[in-house]
Design a protein around this motif. Structure first.
Motif, PDB file in Angstrom:
ATOM      1  N   PHE A 144      -8.373   7.232  -1.454  1.00  0.00           N
ATOM      2  CA  PHE A 144      -8.977   6.662  -2.654  1.00  0.00           C
ATOM      3  C   PHE A 144      -8.004   6.741  -3.835  1.00  0.00           C
ATOM      4  O   PHE A 144      -7.777   5.750  -4.536  1.00  0.00           O
ATOM      5  CB  PHE A 144     -10.273   7.394  -3.014  1.00  0.00           C
ATOM      6  N   PHE A 145      -7.430   7.940  -4.057  1.00  0.00           N
ATOM      7  CA  PHE A 145      -6.488   8.087  -5.166  1.00  0.00           C
ATOM      8  C   PHE A 145      -5.277   7.181  -4.993  1.00  0.00           C
ATOM      9  O   PHE A 145      -4.808   6.574  -5.955  1.00  0.00           O
ATOM     10  CB  PHE A 145      -6.032   9.536  -5.321  1.00  0.00           C
ATOM     11  N   TYR A 204      -1.122   3.192 -11.093  1.00  0.00           N
ATOM     12  CA  TYR A 204      -0.845   3.722 -12.431  1.00  0.00           C
ATOM     13  C   TYR A 204       0.355   4.672 -12.405  1.00  0.00           C
ATOM     14  O   TYR A 204       1.241   4.610 -13.253  1.00  0.00           O
ATOM     15  CB  TYR A 204      -2.063   4.467 -12.995  1.00  0.00           C
ATOM     16  N   ASP A 211       0.839  -1.205   0.000  1.00  0.00           N
ATOM     17  CA  ASP A 211       0.000   0.000   0.000  1.00  0.00           C
ATOM     18  C   ASP A 211       0.872   1.252   0.000  1.00  0.00           C
ATOM     19  O   ASP A 211       1.945   1.277   0.616  1.00  0.00           O
ATOM     20  CB  ASP A 211      -0.907   0.020   1.226  1.00  0.00           C
ATOM     21  N   LYS A 232      -5.082   4.325  -3.433  1.00  0.00           N
ATOM     22  CA  LYS A 232      -5.437   2.921  -3.643  1.00  0.00           C
ATOM     23  C   LYS A 232      -5.822   2.622  -5.088  1.00  0.00           C
ATOM     24  O   LYS A 232      -5.370   1.639  -5.681  1.00  0.00           O
ATOM     25  CB  LYS A 232      -6.597   2.533  -2.730  1.00  0.00           C
ATOM     26  N   GLU A 233      -6.657   3.475  -5.666  1.00  0.00           N
ATOM     27  CA  GLU A 233      -7.213   3.183  -6.989  1.00  0.00           C
ATOM     28  C   GLU A 233      -6.370   3.703  -8.154  1.00  0.00           C
ATOM     29  O   GLU A 233      -6.357   3.095  -9.220  1.00  0.00           O
ATOM     30  CB  GLU A 233      -8.624   3.762  -7.094  1.00  0.00           C
ATOM     31  N   LEU A 234      -5.686   4.820  -7.977  1.00  0.00           N
ATOM     32  CA  LEU A 234      -4.909   5.404  -9.068  1.00  0.00           C
ATOM     33  C   LEU A 234      -3.408   5.335  -8.837  1.00  0.00           C
ATOM     34  O   LEU A 234      -2.626   5.428  -9.786  1.00  0.00           O
ATOM     35  CB  LEU A 234      -5.323   6.866  -9.285  1.00  0.00           C
TER      36      LEU A 234
END
Length: 81
Positions: A41-42, A49, A3, A44-46
């Motif tokens: 959120f960013f 990338y 993480d 974890k999800e982005l």
């Protein structure tokens, strides 16, 4: 990949930037708690990338430097009689 985590100081600076962005660009107030959830959120999800792009860019630089080192090594070769 583990993480993505940030120090309390980094997170505080990011919260400040998010709050300022919402105020300046969207004319909306966002609380610190909500901004932290957005950061999580960013991350974890982005985050993967951005992380993968950083790894790709680092790999490109490393490849270029290794090519340069190979040329330097060739220049060190002595002619054989």
């Amino acid at each position: 990949m583990s993480d993505i985590t940030f120090s309390p100081d980094q997170k505080a600076r990011m919260v400040s930037k998010i709050k300022a962005y919402f105020e300046d660009e969207l004319q909306q107030d966002i609380g610190g708690f909500e901004a932290e959830f957005l950061i999580d959120f960013f991350a974890k999800e982005l985050g993967p990338y951005f992380y993968n792009r950083g790894v790709f860019d680092a790999q490109q630089v490393l490849t270029e430097k290794m090519d340069e080192a190979g040329y330097v090594m060739q220049e060190l070769e002595q002619p054989e009689p």
